[in-house]
Design a protein around this motif. Structure first.
Motif, PDB file in Angstrom:
ATOM      1  N   GLU A 178       0.831  -1.202   0.000  1.00 49.43           N
ATOM      2  CA  GLU A 178       0.000   0.000   0.000  1.00 49.43           C
ATOM      3  C   GLU A 178       0.869   1.258   0.000  1.00 49.43           C
ATOM      4  N   PHE A 181       0.450   7.829   2.939  1.00 47.23           N
ATOM      5  CA  PHE A 181      -0.198   9.117   2.720  1.00 47.23           C
ATOM      6  C   PHE A 181       0.434  10.178   3.609  1.00 47.23           C
ATOM      7  N   PRO A 258      -2.819   4.671   4.704  1.00 43.57           N
ATOM      8  CA  PRO A 258      -3.964   5.274   4.017  1.00 43.57           C
ATOM      9  C   PRO A 258      -5.318   4.945   4.632  1.00 43.57           C
ATOM     10  N   ILE A 259      -5.447   3.777   5.277  1.00 44.40           N
ATOM     11  CA  ILE A 259      -6.733   3.416   5.871  1.00 44.40           C
ATOM     12  C   ILE A 259      -6.988   4.225   7.141  1.00 44.40           C
ATOM     13  N   ASP A 261      -7.481   7.204   8.431  1.00 48.16           N
ATOM     14  CA  ASP A 261      -7.810   8.565   8.003  1.00 48.16           C
ATOM     15  C   ASP A 261      -8.385   9.346   9.188  1.00 48.16           C
ATOM     16  N   PRO A 271      -2.605  11.526  -0.870  1.00 41.22           N
ATOM     17  CA  PRO A 271      -1.616  10.584  -1.411  1.00 41.22           C
ATOM     18  C   PRO A 271      -0.416  11.324  -1.985  1.00 41.22           C
ATOM     19  N   ALA A 310     -10.364  -0.946   3.338  1.00 44.05           N
ATOM     20  CA  ALA A 310      -9.859   0.198   2.570  1.00 44.05           C
ATOM     21  C   ALA A 310     -10.995   1.037   2.018  1.00 44.05           C
ATOM     22  N   TYR A 316      -8.753   7.172   0.735  1.00 42.51           N
ATOM     23  CA  TYR A 316      -8.104   5.993   0.144  1.00 42.51           C
ATOM     24  C   TYR A 316      -8.987   5.385  -0.944  1.00 42.51           C
ATOM     25  N   TYR A 319      -8.700   7.452  -3.959  1.00 40.93           N
ATOM     26  CA  TYR A 319      -7.376   7.220  -4.545  1.00 40.93           C
ATOM     27  C   TYR A 319      -7.360   5.928  -5.358  1.00 40.93           C
TER      28      TYR A 319
END
Length: 326
Positions: A178, A181, A258-259, A261, A271, A310, A316, A319
């Motif tokens: 992954e 971010f 990224p997960i 958040d 990202p 995700a 994410y 993205y």
């Protein structure tokens, strides 16, 4: 002078070490056979020799050979080790026949998947009555638990070029690679951008988690910045990601999975452009346990769980949709 020795101190692990050294002819090859490091084998041998008061092997260029005392110990234990192995095998078959034990132990670093692991395991293997998760952000301490059968599953993270040292009797599979971010305060000029170039952050004040578990990632990040032509300024070093979020909210720049958040905290998640700072989620297990025969269904379930999770992170998810278009 007569040497006094408490034979109870001599355990089966000592016998395995000296047997492996004798069979392979060197400490390094014995370490590979045992699934541990060479310094660990050297330390065990030294501890045993100190305990006995005798040198067991002569160290020579290209290998080792048993001393007379070493040969005596090897002869006396030659028949004992197979009997002990058979005893342990019989016990293990009673405790954990061909399927999972009643209690499955999972060794995991912090990630968005950790909370999902107990329900995932019990859904996958209904015969499991309990799942115990051991959290430790030092993956190098978790993999030996699998090698020693003190855990059935492991979920760790590593980074390309900074891979973990995996014990010889442990197998791994990459769940997902992954992106990393960047975290910005919502008033930052770049917060309006959909994607951010790492070079555009060269003059920022960075906040990093500074405990020893983050040391590898910090080096990975610094080396990546160097390849992009700058050295990051670590003006804030904190002890947890929670504190890091507070520092970002006040004006610094940070990094995140990224997960994870941080919604509605005055922080935006963006990202980075290109394949910058990828990280790998790695599933691990001892190849001599029941998991080896069921690894395919396990890997599939963990991958499915990751992507479902995700999709719950808006930035994410957007993205991922965007990368499909690209």
């Amino acid at each position: 002078m007569t040497k006094e020795f408490d034979v109870v101190q001599l355990d089966v692990h000592h016998l395995r070490v000296i047997r492996a050294i004798a069979d392979t002819g060197s400490l390094s090859r014995a370490a590979i056979a045992l699934g541990v490091t060479q310094p660990a084998v050297s330390a065990q041998l030294k501890r045993l020799e100190n305990m006995l008061g005798y040198q067991l092997f002569d160290r020579r260029e290209g290998g080792v050979t048993p001393t007379p005392m070493g040969e005596l110990l090897l002869r006396r234990t030659a028949a004992l080790l197979p009997q002990l192995d058979k005893l342990l095998e019989d016990i293990e078959q009673r405790v954990c026949p061909s399927g999972p034990p009643g209690v499955v132990r999972v060794a995991a670093v912090a990630s968005a998947l950790v909370a999902r692991l107990p329900s995932l395991v019990t859904r996958l293997w209904p015969e499991v009555s309990e799942v115990q998760v051991v959290h430790d952000d030092h993956p190098e301490r978790l993999l030996p638990l699998l090698a020693q059968r003190r855990a059935e599953l492991g979920l760790v993270k590593d980074y390309p070029g900074y891979e973990l040292e995996v014990p010889a009797n442990v197998d791994t599979a990459v769940v997902v690679t992954e992106p990393t971010f960047v975290l910005l305060p919502e008033f930052h000029p770049l917060a309006r951008e959909e994607v951010i170039d790492l070079r555009d952050l060269r003059d920022e004040s960075w906040v990093m988690v500074s405990d020893s578990s983050a040391a590898t990632f910090t080096k990975y990040f610094a080396d990546t910045c160097a390849r992009h032509g700058f050295s990051p300024s670590f003006t804030h070093q904190v002890t947890s990601q929670q504190v890091a979020l507070l520092v970002v909210k006040a004006g610094a720049v940070g990094l995140s999975q990224p997960i994870c958040d941080p919604v509605n905290l005055g922080i935006v998640t963006r990202p980075l452009r290109g394949d910058v700072l990828p990280r790998r989620h790695v599933l691990a297990w001892n190849r001599e346990t029941f998991v080896a025969g069921r690894r395919e269904e396990l890997i599939s379930a963990v991958v499915e769980t990751y992507w479902a999770e995700a999709r719950t992170a808006p930035v994410y998810a957007a993205y991922l949709d965007k990368t499909r278009e690209w």
